[in-house]
Design an enzyme around this catalytic site. Structure first.
Site, mmCIF file in Angstrom:
data_model
loop_
_atom_site.group_PDB
_atom_site.id
_atom_site.type_symbol
_atom_site.label_atom_id
_atom_site.label_comp_id
_atom_site.label_asym_id
_atom_site.label_seq_id
_atom_site.Cartn_x
_atom_site.Cartn_y
_atom_site.Cartn_z
ATOM 1 N N LYS A 173 0.844 -1.200 0.000
ATOM 2 C CA LYS A 173 0.000 0.000 0.000
ATOM 3 C C LYS A 173 0.877 1.247 0.000
ATOM 4 C CE LYS A 173 -2.024 2.685 3.220
ATOM 5 N NZ LYS A 173 -2.167 3.901 2.438
ATOM 6 N N GLY A 226 6.944 5.071 8.089
ATOM 7 C CA GLY A 226 5.989 6.158 8.304
ATOM 8 C C GLY A 226 6.235 6.797 9.660
ATOM 9 N N THR A 228 6.045 7.712 13.742
ATOM 10 C CA THR A 228 6.244 6.915 14.965
ATOM 11 C C THR A 228 4.911 6.515 15.596
ATOM 12 O OG1 THR A 228 8.433 7.827 15.329
ATOM 13 C CG2 THR A 228 7.300 6.976 17.274
ATOM 14 N N ALA A 229 3.929 7.427 15.592
ATOM 15 C CA ALA A 229 2.632 7.094 16.202
ATOM 16 C C ALA A 229 1.960 5.960 15.429
ATOM 17 C CB ALA A 229 1.736 8.327 16.222
ATOM 18 N N THR A 230 2.024 5.997 14.102
ATOM 19 C CA THR A 230 1.420 4.916 13.292
ATOM 20 C C THR A 230 2.169 3.604 13.555
ATOM 21 O OG1 THR A 230 1.112 6.606 11.596
ATOM 22 C CG2 THR A 230 0.570 4.361 10.979
ATOM 23 N N GLU A 248 10.284 1.558 10.206
ATOM 24 C CA GLU A 248 11.174 2.694 9.936
ATOM 25 C C GLU A 248 10.369 3.946 10.210
ATOM 26 O OE1 GLU A 248 14.244 2.349 9.347
ATOM 27 O OE2 GLU A 248 14.331 0.226 8.850
ATOM 28 N N CYS A 282 13.153 11.890 5.885
ATOM 29 C CA CYS A 282 13.316 11.459 7.276
ATOM 30 C C CYS A 282 14.743 11.685 7.748
ATOM 31 C CB CYS A 282 12.935 9.996 7.404
ATOM 32 S SG CYS A 282 13.846 8.947 6.256
ATOM 33 N N GLU A 384 9.206 15.966 15.829
ATOM 34 C CA GLU A 384 9.474 15.961 14.385
ATOM 35 C C GLU A 384 8.507 16.927 13.692
ATOM 36 O OE1 GLU A 384 8.307 12.553 11.950
ATOM 37 O OE2 GLU A 384 10.283 12.593 11.012
#
Ligand code: NAD
Length: 480
Positions: A173, A226, A228-230, A248, A282, A384
């Protein structure tokens, strides 16, 4: 208006519900294509197709898999200009960057892993008078690959290529914010003769399509890049199912400039490492630490260069800074600039949205922004921002700057500028980051392990690490 389709079982398919989402060009703010609003049913179809294709793909000689992947790389090269244009429109990045970095790297990812699988070897260990142990590596079966919007085709293929090379089928995806180049890739895969079901691309929203991939019981390995929260959420779904997981995640990377550095090189590269792709890489360095002896001189020279950066239409060759990826992201970045001022920061350059004339009048542009006067404890230096915003702070000693650099929850990358070789080694060793560049930035050798420490992720991509991730090691021992 173009309708992006899913790529399932070798064909381009509408989503099961026939419902589509808007795809907005960030440089104009206008809807320019539609993308499938897929869901769990589309993912289920993709998994069924992958399941059908797995045995034959895994049994195919590595050379044959590599030949198809090399063909895909060649088609990406052939279509480089069209893909670069599509990526620039989809993402807002300057076309020159897409042409020289993103698209060539996507081709390189396929070519690299095609070569890697042909050259892959496994170990054998001889215990005299006891036995011979040898290790075989089997593909995991079906790999789930989920990628972000900042380097759309580059990061998408960075996951897909090793998974395919290792003999897996893939359900992938791309980000719903930048789906176009993944769609164009599906056409190239058909042209290259990739067997149906080997790669399946399902477009749509993270909580629907991404969630369905992560939760699907027949997908034993998830490779995610993607936020950090995801990543944290994905771990809560995948870990109880004992899935292999590579995450990552975000970064807040320090860029340390010692007084003994090559000033001009540090200056020129810092401009790139701060603002390339509008700061939406990133690996961009967003916290710049400059040793006191050169702080004032560096800040003055850097401010001049930042103010001179050309913000404009991503499709114009001279543009250095294009649009940020979406209106929501622009508002987020602007809110951080406001926060920085509230925290006592001084805006040395930029600080505002830019109105670009002509076709980009309603686009999402932000001036490259440079902020001083903030210490390491404030949110601006801890969170971030992922946009064209950097802070600059002075430091006195090596010990002090190492502590400053390591003071966030992130640990993705770091850059060190010094002409003192021993110091370069010493500081690099002391930094908590998955990759440290000394006197350079973004130099990547695809053989090296890539990934972050602390909340920048778990697992490593790149070279053998990725082939290992997408396989299960099995040890066989024969008595002698
Ligand atoms: P994001 O986490 O919002 O989305 C990434 C992907 O995850 C998208 O495809 C999204 O649709 C999907 N997703 C969202 N919710 C999901 C869910 N519940 N389950 C499964 N999938 C879901 O990140 P983004 O905004 O697209 O990308 C920016 C972030 O990516 C930044 O934090 C950046 O630092 C990070 N990033 C990290 C690296 C790295 O190598 N460490 C590289 C590039 C970007």
């Amino acid at each position: 208006m173009e309708e992006i389709k899913n790529y399932i079982n070798g064909t381009l398919a509408a989503p099961v519900t026939d419902h589509y989402l808007d795809n907005i060009e960030p440089a104009t703010g206008k809807v320019y294509s539609k993308l499938p609003d897929s869901g769990a049913d589309d993912v289920a179809q993709a998994v069924a197709a992958a399941r059908q294709a797995t045995a034959a793909w895994a049994a195919m000689p590595a050379e044959a898999r590599a030949a198809i992947m090399t063909k895909i790389a060649g088609l990406i090269d052939r279509d480089r200009e069209a893909l670069a244009r599509a990526e620039s429109i989809d993402n807002g990045k300057p076309i020159a960057l897409a042409r020289t970095v993103d698209i060539p790297r996507a081709a390189a990812n396929f070519r690299f892993y095609a070569a890697a699988i042909i050259n892959a070897s496994t170990a054998a260990h001889v215990s005299p008078d006891k036995g011979v142990n040898y290790t075989v590596r089997e593909p995991v079966g079906i790999a789930g690959c989920i990628s972000p919007w900042n380097l759309p085709l580059y990061l998408f293929t960075w996951k897909i290529a090793p998974a395919l090379a290792a003999g897996n089928c893939v359900v992938a995806k791309p980000s719903e914010i930048t789906p176009m180049t993944a769609f164009l890739l599906s056409r190239l895969c058909i042209e290259a003769g990739l067997p149906p079901g080997v790669l399946n691309i399902v477009h749509g929203l993270g909580p629907k399509v991404g969630q369905a991939i992560v939760a699907h019981p027949d997908i034993p390995a998830i490779s995610f890049t993607g936020g950090t929260a995801t990543g944290r959420h994905i771990a809560t779904v995948a870990a109880p199912m004992f899935k292999k997981l590579s995450l990552e995640l975000g970064g807040k990377n320090p860029n340390i400039i010692f007084a003994d550095s090559n000033f001009e090189e540090a200056l020129a590269t810092t401009l790139r490492s701060s603002f390339a792709n509008q700061g939406q890489i990133c690996l961009c360095g967003s916290r710049i630490y400059v040793q006191q002896a050169i702080y004032a001189t560096f800040l003055a020279a850097f401010t001049d260069k930042v103010k001179a950066m050309q913000v404009g239409d991503p499709l114009a060759e001279a543009t250095q800074t294009g649009a940020v990826v979406s209106e929501a992201h622009m508002q987020k970045v602007l809110s951080y600039i406001k926060l920085a001022t509230a925290e006592g920061g001084k805006i040395e350059a930029g600080g505002h949205q830019v109105k670009v004339e002509g076709r980009c009048a309603n686009g999402y542009f932000i001036q490259p922004t440079l902020i001083t006067g903030l210490d390491e404890t404030c949110r601006t230096n801890q969170e971030e921002i992922f946009g064209p915003v950097v802070t600059v702070q002075p430091f006195e000693t090596e010990e002090e700057v190492i502590a400053l650099a390591n003071s966030t929850n992130y640990g993705l990358s770091a850059t060190v500028w010094t002409e003192n070789l021993q110091r370069g080694h010493r500081v690099a060793a002391a930094l908590k980051a998955g990759i440290v560049w000394v006197n350079c930035w973004l130099v990547r050798d695809l053989r090296t392990p890539f990934g972050g420490m602390k909340q920048s992720g778990v697992g490593r991509e790149g070279g053998e690490e990725a082939l290992n991730f997408f396989t299960e090691a099995k040890n066989i021992c024969i008595k002698v």
